[in-house]
Scaffold this active site. Structure first.
Site, PDB file in Angstrom:
ATOM      1  N   CYS A   2       0.847  -1.189   0.000  1.00  0.00           N
ATOM      2  CA  CYS A   2       0.000   0.000   0.000  1.00  0.00           C
ATOM      3  C   CYS A   2       0.889   1.249   0.000  1.00  0.00           C
ATOM      4  O   CYS A   2       1.933   1.280   0.631  1.00  0.00           O
ATOM      5  CB  CYS A   2      -0.949   0.093   1.185  1.00  0.00           C
ATOM      6  SG  CYS A   2      -2.100  -1.275   1.259  1.00  0.00           S
ATOM      7  N   ARG A  29       3.694  -0.082  -4.858  1.00  0.00           N
ATOM      8  CA  ARG A  29       3.448  -0.614  -3.513  1.00  0.00           C
ATOM      9  C   ARG A  29       2.123  -1.373  -3.423  1.00  0.00           C
ATOM     10  O   ARG A  29       1.803  -1.957  -2.379  1.00  0.00           O
ATOM     11  CB  ARG A  29       3.448   0.522  -2.503  1.00  0.00           C
ATOM     12  CG  ARG A  29       4.717   1.346  -2.495  1.00  0.00           C
ATOM     13  CD  ARG A  29       4.659   2.406  -1.431  1.00  0.00           C
ATOM     14  NE  ARG A  29       4.632   1.804  -0.127  1.00  0.00           N
ATOM     15  CZ  ARG A  29       5.694   1.429   0.558  1.00  0.00           C
ATOM     16  NH1 ARG A  29       6.879   1.633   0.055  1.00  0.00           N
ATOM     17  NH2 ARG A  29       5.578   0.876   1.735  1.00  0.00           N
ATOM     18  N   TRP A  74      -2.936  -2.649  -1.782  1.00  0.00           N
ATOM     19  CA  TRP A  74      -2.670  -4.082  -2.021  1.00  0.00           C
ATOM     20  C   TRP A  74      -3.459  -4.789  -0.931  1.00  0.00           C
ATOM     21  O   TRP A  74      -3.105  -4.725   0.242  1.00  0.00           O
ATOM     22  CB  TRP A  74      -1.171  -4.362  -1.897  1.00  0.00           C
ATOM     23  CG  TRP A  74      -0.769  -5.734  -2.354  1.00  0.00           C
ATOM     24  CD1 TRP A  74      -0.388  -6.096  -3.612  1.00  0.00           C
ATOM     25  CD2 TRP A  74      -0.677  -6.918  -1.550  1.00  0.00           C
ATOM     26  NE1 TRP A  74      -0.080  -7.438  -3.639  1.00  0.00           N
ATOM     27  CE2 TRP A  74      -0.246  -7.964  -2.399  1.00  0.00           C
ATOM     28  CE3 TRP A  74      -0.933  -7.203  -0.215  1.00  0.00           C
ATOM     29  CZ2 TRP A  74      -0.056  -9.259  -1.943  1.00  0.00           C
ATOM     30  CZ3 TRP A  74      -0.747  -8.504   0.235  1.00  0.00           C
ATOM     31  CH2 TRP A  74      -0.308  -9.516  -0.629  1.00  0.00           C
ATOM     32  N   ASN A 100      -1.254   2.020   5.830  1.00  0.00           N
ATOM     33  CA  ASN A 100      -0.380   1.001   5.253  1.00  0.00           C
ATOM     34  C   ASN A 100       0.080   0.101   6.385  1.00  0.00           C
ATOM     35  O   ASN A 100       0.749   0.573   7.300  1.00  0.00           O
ATOM     36  CB  ASN A 100       0.821   1.679   4.575  1.00  0.00           C
ATOM     37  CG  ASN A 100       1.872   0.672   4.131  1.00  0.00           C
ATOM     38  OD1 ASN A 100       1.556  -0.482   3.849  1.00  0.00           O
ATOM     39  ND2 ASN A 100       3.119   1.100   4.059  1.00  0.00           N
ATOM     40  N   GLY A 101      -0.308  -1.158   6.343  1.00  0.00           N
ATOM     41  CA  GLY A 101       0.079  -2.087   7.410  1.00  0.00           C
ATOM     42  C   GLY A 101      -1.071  -2.999   7.741  1.00  0.00           C
ATOM     43  O   GLY A 101      -2.009  -3.152   6.950  1.00  0.00           O
ATOM     44  N   GLU A 468      16.999 -17.016 -10.627  1.00  0.00           N
ATOM     45  CA  GLU A 468      16.650 -15.603 -10.795  1.00  0.00           C
ATOM     46  C   GLU A 468      16.083 -15.358 -12.206  1.00  0.00           C
ATOM     47  O   GLU A 468      15.109 -14.631 -12.387  1.00  0.00           O
ATOM     48  CB  GLU A 468      17.894 -14.732 -10.518  1.00  0.00           C
ATOM     49  CG  GLU A 468      17.738 -13.252 -10.788  1.00  0.00           C
ATOM     50  CD  GLU A 468      16.625 -12.572  -9.988  1.00  0.00           C
ATOM     51  OE1 GLU A 468      16.046 -13.178  -9.077  1.00  0.00           O
ATOM     52  OE2 GLU A 468      16.310 -11.415 -10.319  1.00  0.00           O
ATOM     53  N   LYS A 472      12.291 -13.931 -13.126  1.00  0.00           N
ATOM     54  CA  LYS A 472      11.992 -12.792 -14.012  1.00  0.00           C
ATOM     55  C   LYS A 472      10.914 -13.183 -15.030  1.00  0.00           C
ATOM     56  O   LYS A 472      10.013 -12.406 -15.327  1.00  0.00           O
ATOM     57  CB  LYS A 472      13.244 -12.320 -14.763  1.00  0.00           C
ATOM     58  CG  LYS A 472      14.375 -11.752 -13.939  1.00  0.00           C
ATOM     59  CD  LYS A 472      14.011 -10.618 -13.021  1.00  0.00           C
ATOM     60  CE  LYS A 472      13.751 -11.075 -11.629  1.00  0.00           C
ATOM     61  NZ  LYS A 472      13.606 -10.044 -10.630  1.00  0.00           N
ATOM     62  N   GLU A 475       7.505 -13.552 -13.076  1.00  0.00           N
ATOM     63  CA  GLU A 475       6.943 -12.289 -12.597  1.00  0.00           C
ATOM     64  C   GLU A 475       6.425 -11.435 -13.756  1.00  0.00           C
ATOM     65  O   GLU A 475       5.397 -10.779 -13.620  1.00  0.00           O
ATOM     66  CB  GLU A 475       8.013 -11.472 -11.853  1.00  0.00           C
ATOM     67  CG  GLU A 475       8.347 -11.982 -10.472  1.00  0.00           C
ATOM     68  CD  GLU A 475       9.394 -11.115  -9.780  1.00  0.00           C
ATOM     69  OE1 GLU A 475       9.208 -10.788  -8.609  1.00  0.00           O
ATOM     70  OE2 GLU A 475      10.415 -10.764 -10.412  1.00  0.00           O
ATOM     71  N   HIS A 491      16.993 -36.924 -11.374  1.00  0.00           N
ATOM     72  CA  HIS A 491      16.395 -37.457 -10.144  1.00  0.00           C
ATOM     73  C   HIS A 491      14.906 -37.156 -10.054  1.00  0.00           C
ATOM     74  O   HIS A 491      14.383 -36.902  -8.984  1.00  0.00           O
ATOM     75  CB  HIS A 491      17.161 -36.922  -8.934  1.00  0.00           C
ATOM     76  CG  HIS A 491      18.617 -37.216  -9.001  1.00  0.00           C
ATOM     77  ND1 HIS A 491      19.117 -38.504  -8.869  1.00  0.00           N
ATOM     78  CD2 HIS A 491      19.674 -36.420  -9.271  1.00  0.00           C
ATOM     79  CE1 HIS A 491      20.424 -38.465  -9.016  1.00  0.00           C
ATOM     80  NE2 HIS A 491      20.787 -37.223  -9.268  1.00  0.00           N
ATOM     81  N   LYS A 585       5.831  -4.298  -4.772  1.00  0.00           N
ATOM     82  CA  LYS A 585       7.289  -4.236  -4.693  1.00  0.00           C
ATOM     83  C   LYS A 585       7.776  -4.395  -3.259  1.00  0.00           C
ATOM     84  O   LYS A 585       8.811  -4.987  -3.013  1.00  0.00           O
ATOM     85  CB  LYS A 585       7.779  -2.908  -5.263  1.00  0.00           C
ATOM     86  CG  LYS A 585       9.278  -2.849  -5.363  1.00  0.00           C
ATOM     87  CD  LYS A 585       9.736  -1.896  -6.399  1.00  0.00           C
ATOM     88  CE  LYS A 585      11.230  -1.984  -6.618  1.00  0.00           C
ATOM     89  NZ  LYS A 585      11.641  -3.254  -7.236  1.00  0.00           N
TER      90      LYS A 585
END
Ligand code: G6P
Length: 590
Positions: A2, A29, A74, A100-101, A468, A472, A475, A491, A585
């Site tokens: 947020c 955010r 969010w 925010n929280g 990584e 990418k 995402e 395996h 983010k």
């Protein structure tokens, strides 16, 4: 998660529009809904506008105003609906709250407030704050003191902004979630970070936990929330430029930030020499290295673990969300390296606090400044990649990895040599990232665009690099991409390979080359399409993206291929590469 933003004394009288523009900078955010509250210039009640969805090119129909607050959400408590979007009002409509929280005790507070006949409209934890302040105001307290008292009762990490109709002020409080104030010429700002108001002022103050501020037309006053006493406000000037938070001619921040890496790697190599040498000495004196982070930062930790090993140091790497069972092993000898772009990731903070509690020396490898992690840490290593706006991390990752490479080398007294290698890395990558090479990756994306599953293999340093690379792709394009250590292939996972399945093989020109080539051959024999990401060509490859030959640093180029490929695949599949669905983010909740 947020983002919150507000302005007092907007010179344009278009406070709602100013807030809307500021929220666009904070959308990283959270972006499932947004809302604005204003006090109209013409008088009357607080007016609110809220919408589900990204802000994008949204316009506001709110009337002229000089004071406003806004929020980009969010969702945590309550679904993604207009009603659950912030700001939230009390029953009387006197105050509007942005938050925010997470208010962990909101259910208890809500039950109490319901007994006092407060009517709730949303399913959010935030709305209880508005009603609790309304209740507190009934005792005759001033708005400032009512807000401070209520904030003291909230359990959890929270930052709030409260717009009060009668006082014409905004009261803000911080505990655990970030809040910054901007002091302009006659206008005052609040934001979850400075990017929201950088356009107006670079004079800022970052609130510490337990601090509050009151913004009015007369200026900003700082308070200690517990004692309610006023404190001296000492601002400083941030060195970020407005261009840093603009796209600068690129269609997306993500592409801009990928390209910027050639410069940011070189820049980071010039920073933190004193701190890195101090930590290197602690390692040489027997300090135990524990690396920790989430998402991209975790893969950075994993890659750094190999760099430490190459330098003769045993390091451990943990996803921060899985560290607690091992926190008991942290002690005074532990050098706990918390890696985080934002410095606000809840799981990373929890892990860092646990290690510190057991006596560990806490080192923050961060990009954003003045974060909670930075405040907690004994040593701050700021990697200086500049504002990273795209949700998907790129330049912060390479700057962090470059910094940890420098640290690993510094232990054996090879700092200067490593610094030269980093400067050279930036220069080589710059030459390699030509339009021609970028087009080769774009053309590969066109070939892969319709696949839903992809696999990647790599060995040693190229194993975390493959992880990584896969992240990418996931995402940015929402394609399922999964990385395996090439040794793991036989395996079990080889069962996943069918005719045409795209399989990336990431290489360095080292002792692992032959083994990974053998794995690629085995995949090819089962019908896979092999895409080699390497400094050399090989007959096993159906497609090949050539990356610069850089020894142990070859993974930087290999990973950049993943960043660009993810970007092009995302564009081709119609995603928003700067704001992938469901992500934020800065993940400030557990
Ligand atoms: C979120 C982001 C990831 C990021 C991770 C860690 O999950 O979507 O891209 O890597 O947070 O963020 P940090 O700020 O701690 O590096």
């Amino acid at each position: 998660m947020c983002g919150i933003f507000g302005i007092v004394n907007d010179g344009t009288s278009q406070a709602a529009q100013t807030v809307l523009d500021g929220l666009k900078k904070l959308e990283y955010r959270g972006y499932d809904s947004w809302g604005i509250a204003i006090i109209p210039k013409s008088g009357g009640r607080i007016r609110i506008e809220k919408h589900v969805g990204k802000i994008g090119s949204a316009k506001t129909t709110l009337p002229d105003s000089t004071i406003a607050i806004g929020h980009t959400r969010w969702a945590t408590h309550g679904g993604v609906t207009d009603i659950n979007a912030h700001p939230h009002l009390d029953c009387s409509g006197q105050i509007a709250v942005i938050h925010n929280g997470i208010v962990e005790n909101y259910q208890d507070l809500k039950e109490e407030l319901k007994r006092e006949k407060h009517t709730f409209h949303s399913e959010t934890d935030t709305e209880v704050i508005a009603h609790a302040i309304e209740e507190e105001l009934k005792t005759g307290r001033s708005i400032n003191h009512a807000v401070f008292s209520v904030f003291n009762t909230l359990v959890g990490s929270n930052a709030i902004g409260v717009l009060d109709l009668h006082a014409g002020s905004i009261v803000i409080c911080r505990n655990g979630s970030p809040l910054a104030i901007g002091i302009g010429s006659n206008s005052y700002y609040l934001g979850s970070d400075v990017t929201a108001f950088l356009k107006f002022t670079r004079r800022v103050y970052f609130l510490a936990d337990g601090e509050a501020a009151v913004l009015t037309v007369n200026g900003v006053k700082l308070y200690d929330i517990s004692s309610q006493a006023e404190k001296k406000l000492v601002t400083h000037t941030v060195d970020w430029k407005v261009e840093d938070v603009q796209k600068g001619g690129y269609p997306h921040f993500l592409l801009k930030e990928i390209i910027e890496q050639t410069a940011t790697i070189k820049k980071t190599a010039r920073l933190n020499e004193t701190e890195l040498k101090q930590i290197a000495k602690k390692i040489a004196d027997g300090g135990r290295v524990v690396l920790c982070g989430c998402g991209t930062a975790f893969y950075c930790a994993l890659a750094a673990k190999y760099y430490f090993s190459l330098a003769g140091i045993e390091a451990q790497a943990y996803g921060a969300y899985e560290f607690l069972p091992f926190a008991k092993f942290a002690d005074k000898k532990t050098l706990f390296i918390a890696i985080s772009q934002s410095g606000e990731t809840a799981d990373t903070l929890i892990a860092a606090k646990a290690a510190k509690k057991n006596g560990a020396h806490l080192i923050a490898v961060v990009n954003a400044r003045a974060s909670t992690l930075e405040r907690l840490s004994d040593t701050i290593i700021a990697v200086g990649a500049g504002p990273e706006i795209a949700v998907v991390s790129t330049k912060a990752f390479t700057a962090q990895l470059a910094t940890l490479y420098l640290l690993s080398r510094a232990v054996g007294g090879k700092y200067k040599e490593a610094q030269k290698a980093m400067t050279n890395l930036g220069a080589v990558l710059e030459k390699w990232l030509t339009p021609k090479n970028r087009t080769a990756i774009l053309n590969l994306a066109k070939k892969l665009i319709d696949y839903e599953d992809m696999y990647l293999i790599g060995k040693h340093l190229n194993f975390p690099a493959a992880m990584e690379f896969a992240l990418k792709i996931k995402e940015t394009s929402y394609i399922h991409a999964e990385a395996f250590a090439s040794g793991e292939l036989k395996h079990g996972v080889i069962t996943l390979i069918q005719k045409g399945t795209p399989c990336f093989a990431l290489f360095a020109n080292d002792e692992t080359r032959q083994e990974v080539l053998s794995s690629a051959t085995e995949l090819k024999a089962r019908g896979a399409t092999i895409i080699g990401i390497s400094p050399f060509a090989a007959p096993e490859f159906n497609y090949h993206i050539q990356t610069p030959e850089l020894g142990d640093l070859t993974i930087f180029g290999n990973i950049i291929v993943g960043q660009l490929l993810g970007y092009y695949l995302g564009i081709g599949r119609g995603t928003d590469p700067d704001k992938p669905r469901n992500l934020a983010k800065s993940v400030t909740v557990k």
